[in-house]
Scaffold this active site. Structure first.
Site, PDB file in Angstrom:
ATOM      1  N   TRP B 334       0.846  -1.195   0.000  1.00  0.00           N
ATOM      2  CA  TRP B 334       0.000   0.000   0.000  1.00  0.00           C
ATOM      3  C   TRP B 334       0.888   1.255   0.000  1.00  0.00           C
ATOM      4  CZ3 TRP B 334      -0.435   4.187   3.289  1.00  0.00           C
ATOM      5  CH2 TRP B 334      -1.534   5.021   3.071  1.00  0.00           C
ATOM      6  N   HIS B 335       2.004   1.168   0.737  1.00  0.00           N
ATOM      7  CA  HIS B 335       2.859   2.345   0.838  1.00  0.00           C
ATOM      8  C   HIS B 335       3.595   2.648  -0.464  1.00  0.00           C
ATOM      9  CE1 HIS B 335       2.137   1.971   5.161  1.00  0.00           C
ATOM     10  NE2 HIS B 335       2.463   3.242   5.219  1.00  0.00           N
ATOM     11  N   GLY B 336       3.888   1.641  -1.248  1.00  0.00           N
ATOM     12  CA  GLY B 336       4.573   1.927  -2.503  1.00  0.00           C
ATOM     13  C   GLY B 336       4.718   0.680  -3.343  1.00  0.00           C
TER      14      GLY B 336
END
Lengths: 302, 482
Positions: B334-336
């Site tokens: 989700w973060h990257g």
């Protein structure tokens, strides 16, 4: 609601009053700077009358020895370069000079990262903000961001991030320099990676605007010389790497009959770590050698 | 438009004036005004991005009523109706996440697949997409999915008012970096009447001001030095790499907590309560505790919509550990869209599994042990941030290698003295407040003191600290790129 509005107004007035007090205090300290960058900046904007003026970023301030240039050309020379600043700052700073006099020669050290390629132009305004009231400086603020006009109403904002320098320069009695040049001692003791130059030249419209205005402003009033000083290249790289930013400005200069001195890939500096502090900056020894080369070339050209 | 930008600071009082100028009984008109303002603010980044937000909004608004279980149940519909509802939920959930998958993960999947096939001697590559990722897509996509899931599970009723639902997904304080609100929390607030409240305005402004302080004075100041060190880490000493690692932990916390507080403050000024995303995470004892304090709204989302649907902890021990690990891999992704983020998530997941398996974190213990637990947790979190910050595994391992081998630097970069002082002052003040909130809650409430003179002095101090030593022309929030 009325009570809240009244208190809000009172708070806003208090903020304005404190801000004004900060402004008075900061102006007092700035006017009486005895050393450091503020003394140097005040000198450039208020007193300097040098015939040969060097401008540009850190590669200007650490690469050109005014003593050598001045002696060779029999002119008073001052190095007014500023670390981490390019043409956006330089154009604004020069307005504080041109409002008083025009030097005979302006030597502009070109650093594409600061003078050609896109970057955050607002960051170059920090050192200009205390001189916002000097005539002509406000135009560059407007170009960067029209909202700067409103932000500059706050005196605390004008001295943002400069408070400690201001206090230090007020207390200190040690001038940084007498001729603007800032020594860069030390020697590069490692082999830096040769970074790829950008393949195409993406030009920042604001930087281009400042460069063109500068060329226009100096035409007929002084001799503008643009130079690109050497950077470190290992043996075997001489002339192999072209910088599109430098080539672009070279083209602009050619079209306007402006002298361009290109030492960016100069073979006399290739593989000579003893002349460099890091891959982009000459050390004192390198600056002395380079200044003699520039002085000789300028002597021939002017 | 960022919540600390000059334009926003100029516009927000006007927005408040119009919003509070409308009578409280005109609830729908007030919401419509906020909806328009939210879209205009969102379109300030890139107008076309608003189409993605609008698309997700329309899709989930239309699908949600179909997901509602009929009260009393229709015996005729029976299991068939339930299957239909489940099918709509799966399709709707996937569609609500589809733009996120396309914009954020297409290139990542394509590159990873190509690398895999290439290793097997095959060359098969789809064309890459050169699309900019719409700002905040990860946040509002998750919020939309959570809404569908909540309606499906009967936790909330489907919203019938398009204005209220539109505002729920696009409410401007939270579109860029969250917090990810639950439908059960925000929808009732959007339906309620909001009259003028001086208390809300003043409290909101103070929370916002502290957020700006964290962002401008702490995050951006440390960020300048961290960026400089990380860009040339191969020439820096082990000590400076360690300093960069520590300062990045400070930067990312101040940056994201700063934005979250600004969002909470702005929403509070308008009379809405958003979830507080941070609770002094670096005082956590253990990684499990860390995730109760860091990005709380995302942790809740992952728990409710990934971990629990996978089976949560109500299954065999091994399966529970696998569920934790999978949840943290999703968190990393989700973060990257990069394997370094997956590694970051895996580190957090593995340490949490280890904590559960060997139970070496104790809640009831002496102060010395507690301090050791806090320090160890901080060290693990710091180490994991290296994978979060560095662009490739090679860079991350090389960076860590310099720290562990305590190498000497070839061209050490030190900050200017004034920057060092400003950084120290900012971090010190932030630490003081966090220590007070953690260990002495309610003591010395500078901004919320009963005496007005103290409150005003506190506000003026913060305001002028931001103006004098804050970095006021810095760029984007770190989490805005997620």
């Amino acid at each position: 609601m009325k009570k809240f509005c009244f208190r809000l107004l009172l708070f806003a007035l208090l903020c304005a009053g404190i801000d004004r007090l900060f402004g008075l205090g900061f102006c007092y300290l700035q006017d009486r700077a005895h050393g450091g960058y503020f003394l140097r900046d005040n000198y450039i904007s208020r007193t300097m009358r040098a015939d040969l003026l060097v401008m540009g970023s850190s590669r200007a301030v650490h690469h050109y020895l005014p003593s050598i240039l001045g002696d060779s050309l029999s002119m008073e020379c001052y190095n007014a370069g500023q670390d981490g600043c390019g043409v956006v700052y330089g154009y604004g700073k020069l307005q504080t000079v041109f409002g008083r006099y025009y030097p005979k020669v302006l030597l502009w050290e070109l650093t594409p990262a600061f003078d050609v390629y896109p970057s955050d132009n607002a960051s170059y305004l920090t050192n200009l903000r205390p001189y916002y009231d000097c005539p002509g400086v406000d135009s560059v603020f407007d170009w960067v961001n029209p909202a700067e006009r409103w932000k500059m109403l706050s005196y605390a904002y004008r001295y943002n991030s400069r408070v400690l320098n201001l206090l230090n320069d007020f207390v200190s009695h040690v001038p940084l320099t007498s001729d603007g040049y800032l020594p860069n001692p030390g020697r590069m003791n490692y082999e830096p990676e040769v970074r790829e130059e950008p393949e195409s030249c993406e030009v920042d419209p604001l930087k281009l605007r400042c460069l063109l205005r500068l060329m226009e402003q100096t035409r007929g009033k002084m001799r503008l010389v643009v130079a690109a000083s050497p950077r470190y290249l290992p043996e075997g790289f001489a002339g192999r790497v072209q910088n599109p930013g430098i080539e672009y400005v070279k083209g602009l200069c050619r079209a306007r009959g402006i002298l361009f001195l290109d030492y960016y890939n100069d073979s006399r500096f290739v593989g000579k770590k003893q002349y460099f502090k890091d891959s982009m900056h000459l050390n004192d020894e390198g600056a002395e050698v380079f200044s003699r080369i520039v002085a000789s070339d300028l002597h021939r050209a002017l | 438009m960022a919540l600390n930008s000059f334009l926003f600071i100029c516009l927000f009082p006007l927005l408040c004036a119009v919003y509070y100028g409308l009578p409280a009984r005109w609830g729908n008109a007030k919401n419509l005004f906020l909806l328009l303002a939210s879209y205009l603010i969102y379109m300030n980044w890139k107008p076309v991005f608003a189409l993605v937000l609008l698309g997700i909004t329309v899709l989930t608004f239309l699908l949600a009523p179909l997901l509602e279980a009929r009260e009393g149940g229709d015996p005729a519909a029976g299991a068939g109706g339930e299957r239909r509802r489940r099918r709509i939920f799966v399709v709707g959930g996937l569609l609500s996440l589809l733009p996120l998958l396309c914009f954020k993960y297409y290139n990542f999947l394509n590159d990873s697949l190509f690398a895999l096939l290439h290793a097997a001697g095959l060359r098969w590559e789809l064309p890459g997409l050169n699309w900019a990722i719409p700002v905040g897509i990860s946040f509002y996509s998750f919020q939309a999915y959570a809404y569908l899931a909540d309606v499906f599970h009967g936790r909330v009723k489907a919203e019938r008012n398009p204005v209220v639902y539109g505002l729920f997904l696009s409410f401007f304080p939270q579109t860029m970096c969250g917090p990810i609100s639950r439908a059960g929390e925000l929808l009732p607030q959007l339906r309620a009447r909001h009259g003028f409240s001086a208390e809300n305005l003043s409290a909101g402004a103070k929370i916002w001001l502290w957020g700006v302080f964290l962002k401008a004075v702490v995050a951006d100041r440390t960020g300048m030095y961290v960026d400089m060190l990380c860009a040339n880490y191969e020439y820096q000493s082990g000590a400076l790499c360690l300093a960069a690692c520590f300062l990045y932990s400070v930067q990312i916390y101040a940056d994201f907590a700063g934005y979250s507080l600004m969002a909470v403050g702005v929403a509070r000024a308008l009379g809405f309560g958003l979830v507080d995303n941070f609770c002094r995470p670096y005082f956590a004892q253990g990684i499990t505790d860390f995730w109760r304090r860091w990005h709380i709204s995302l942790s809740r989302w992952l728990r409710d919509y990934v971990y629990i649907p996978l089976g949560g902890s109500r299954c065999a021990e091994g399966r529970t550990y696998l569920n934790i690990l999978l949840t943290f891999l999703v968190s990393g992704l989700w973060h990257g869209a990069s394997w370094t983020f997956v590694a970051w998530g895996a580190i957090h997941g593995l340490v949490q599994v280890a904590e559960k398996k060997w139970k070496f974190i104790r809640r009831e213990c002496g102060r010395v042990r507690q301090a050791v637990q806090v320090l160890l947790t901080f060290a693990v979190v710091n180490l994991a941030w290296v994978f979060f910050r560095m662009p490739t595994f090679g860079d991350a391992f090389c960076f860590l290698g310099r720290i562990f081998r305590w190498e000497a630097g070839a061209a050490n970069l030190y900050p200017e003295k004034s920057s060092l002082v400003f950084m120290g002052a900012g971090i010190g003040l932030m630490l003081l407040k966090d220590v007070r909130d953690e260990f002495f809650p309610g003591r010395v409430p500078l901004l919320f003191h009963p005496r007005r003179s103290v409150r005003w002095a506190g506000c003026l101090f913060l305001l002028f600290t931001v103006l004098l030593i804050g970095v006021l022309d810095a760029g984007q929030f770190i989490y805005a790129s997620f």
